[in-house]
Structure formats: C-alpha cells, structure tokens
Write a protein that holds these residues in place. Sequence first.
Motif, PDB file in Angstrom:
ATOM      1  N   HIS A 117     -51.460  -5.871 -16.355  1.00 26.23           N
ATOM      2  CA  HIS A 117     -50.785  -5.005 -15.401  1.00 26.23           C
ATOM      3  C   HIS A 117     -51.151  -5.415 -13.983  1.00 26.23           C
ATOM      4  N   ARG A 118     -50.362  -4.897 -13.034  1.00 23.54           N
ATOM      5  CA  ARG A 118     -50.628  -5.146 -11.618  1.00 23.54           C
ATOM      6  C   ARG A 118     -50.195  -3.906 -10.847  1.00 23.54           C
ATOM      7  N   THR A 119     -51.028  -3.485  -9.918  1.00 20.81           N
ATOM      8  CA  THR A 119     -50.703  -2.348  -9.060  1.00 20.81           C
ATOM      9  C   THR A 119     -50.798  -2.793  -7.606  1.00 20.81           C
ATOM     10  N   ASP A 120     -50.097  -2.097  -6.755  1.00 20.39           N
ATOM     11  CA  ASP A 120     -50.157  -2.380  -5.320  1.00 20.39           C
ATOM     12  C   ASP A 120     -51.331  -1.616  -4.720  1.00 20.39           C
ATOM     13  N   THR A 121     -52.522  -2.020  -5.162  1.00 19.88           N
ATOM     14  CA  THR A 121     -53.758  -1.367  -4.727  1.00 19.88           C
ATOM     15  C   THR A 121     -54.871  -2.394  -4.578  1.00 19.88           C
ATOM     16  N   VAL A 122     -55.852  -2.046  -3.773  1.00 21.43           N
ATOM     17  CA  VAL A 122     -57.141  -2.727  -3.782  1.00 21.43           C
ATOM     18  C   VAL A 122     -58.043  -1.805  -4.586  1.00 21.43           C
ATOM     19  N   ASP A 123     -58.612  -2.318  -5.665  1.00 25.12           N
ATOM     20  CA  ASP A 123     -59.433  -1.512  -6.560  1.00 25.12           C
ATOM     21  C   ASP A 123     -60.890  -1.922  -6.430  1.00 25.12           C
ATOM     22  N   TYR A 124     -61.741  -0.933  -6.200  1.00 25.44           N
ATOM     23  CA  TYR A 124     -63.181  -1.153  -6.241  1.00 25.44           C
ATOM     24  C   TYR A 124     -63.642  -0.653  -7.600  1.00 25.44           C
ATOM     25  N   GLY A 125     -64.248  -1.514  -8.393  1.00 22.66           N
ATOM     26  CA  GLY A 125     -64.730  -1.130  -9.712  1.00 22.66           C
ATOM     27  C   GLY A 125     -66.225  -1.340  -9.819  1.00 22.66           C
ATOM     28  N   LEU A 126     -66.902  -0.377 -10.439  1.00 19.97           N
ATOM     29  CA  LEU A 126     -68.341  -0.456 -10.675  1.00 19.97           C
ATOM     30  C   LEU A 126     -68.591  -0.133 -12.139  1.00 19.97           C
ATOM     31  N   VAL A 127     -69.169  -1.076 -12.865  1.00 17.99           N
ATOM     32  CA  VAL A 127     -69.491  -0.836 -14.267  1.00 17.99           C
ATOM     33  C   VAL A 127     -70.708   0.082 -14.325  1.00 17.99           C
ATOM     34  N   LEU A 128     -70.505   1.257 -14.902  1.00 22.49           N
ATOM     35  CA  LEU A 128     -71.595   2.231 -15.020  1.00 22.49           C
ATOM     36  C   LEU A 128     -72.402   2.029 -16.287  1.00 22.49           C
ATOM     37  N   ASP A 129     -71.721   1.583 -17.345  1.00 25.36           N
ATOM     38  CA  ASP A 129     -72.401   1.414 -18.628  1.00 25.36           C
ATOM     39  C   ASP A 129     -71.621   0.432 -19.483  1.00 25.36           C
ATOM     40  N   GLY A 130     -72.330  -0.365 -20.265  1.00 26.79           N
ATOM     41  CA  GLY A 130     -71.699  -1.309 -21.173  1.00 26.79           C
ATOM     42  C   GLY A 130     -71.280  -2.595 -20.480  1.00 26.79           C
ATOM     43  N   GLU A 131     -70.385  -3.308 -21.156  1.00 27.27           N
ATOM     44  CA  GLU A 131     -69.864  -4.578 -20.653  1.00 27.27           C
ATOM     45  C   GLU A 131     -68.356  -4.562 -20.812  1.00 27.27           C
ATOM     46  N   VAL A 132     -67.673  -5.150 -19.836  1.00 25.78           N
ATOM     47  CA  VAL A 132     -66.223  -5.258 -19.901  1.00 25.78           C
ATOM     48  C   VAL A 132     -65.849  -6.617 -19.314  1.00 25.78           C
ATOM     49  N   HIS A 133     -64.768  -7.185 -19.818  1.00 30.82           N
ATOM     50  CA  HIS A 133     -64.322  -8.476 -19.323  1.00 30.82           C
ATOM     51  C   HIS A 133     -63.044  -8.287 -18.516  1.00 30.82           C
TER      52      HIS A 133
END
Length: 180
Positions: A117-133
Amino acid sequence: MKVRRVVTTHNNESKAVFASDGPPSRIVEFKHVPGMSAALLWETSASTVVGGEVNDPAPKATSWVPPAGGTNFMIVVFPPDSVMASASFDPVAAGGEYVEKLPGLAEKFEMDAPGMHRTDTVDYGLVLDGEVHLELDNGQIKKLEKHDVVVQNGTRHAWRNPGAKPATVLFVLVGSRRVS
C-alpha cells in the motif's frame, strides 16, 4: 490491546488540567485476522488549535489516513504472517473487516499484491515490541526490532511479520501532498 491514554487541556483559568485518563475510544480487534488489533489514539486536522475545549476526535474520524496537514496517532499489533497462511484464513472476510474497521486505510491496500500500500503521508514508526519487516516495492526488506524507528515517506510498502510473536508498532501519520 491494552492502552492507557492520558489527555491534557486547560481549565477556565488557563491552567493545565487532565481532560481524560483511560483507554482510547477507538480500539479495533480483528476476528478474521486473529491477533491483529489497532488503536486510533488521536487525530488532528490542519486547523486544530490548542488552548480551547478538548473533544476526543477518534470516534468521529472518518479515515485512518489524515488529509494534508493533519495527523493520526495509532498503534498497530501485527500478528505473525503464519496467521494469514493458515488453511482457515479467509482473505475475503479479512478484507471486508479491514474496510469496515480501517476506513481510508484499507482502500489503499492492493488486491494483487497482499500487504502492499501507499498513502500520501509521512509516517513515523516506532517498534514497541517484537520484530517486523518493512518491505519496499523494489523487493528490499529491512528488519526492525524493538525501539527501531522508521520514517516512511509516502513510498509503496508492506509490513511483514515472519516471526512467531506479534509485533507492536506506534505510528504517527502526517498528511502530505504528493508531487508527480
């Protein structure tokens, strides 16, 4: 998902006070994607002001993707990919549930490229727990672990969880305008 949201505002004397303290008003748990949940914690528009009365914007939010100048603050729990690979997984039911529970975001997902997917946003993401790719549309993949941060600049991508445990990610989406 258990989340505590504390919101502040001002009283009639312009002194800071707590407006609320408790669970956010908009948490969704997915039946057709076991282990997936999302919470829309807060939303602002380009015209949001501070100093006045505070009303919880989450229940009235029509989209999980903010317009240009707006923000959406959310937490998403991604179950292991094995959930979607199980024989009992129904992608049609899951897709319908996404559209119902994640309006504005669900429509951005591509049917012929699951997860992309693609959104017209700037996304700040912070992994709180676990692992994601984080997978980009050119095939590149970056593994993100607890406390890793990503700045997603409106690119076509997918979130994958090849592990055995759920991954919890906090996102702030900042609505932007796309250039051609």
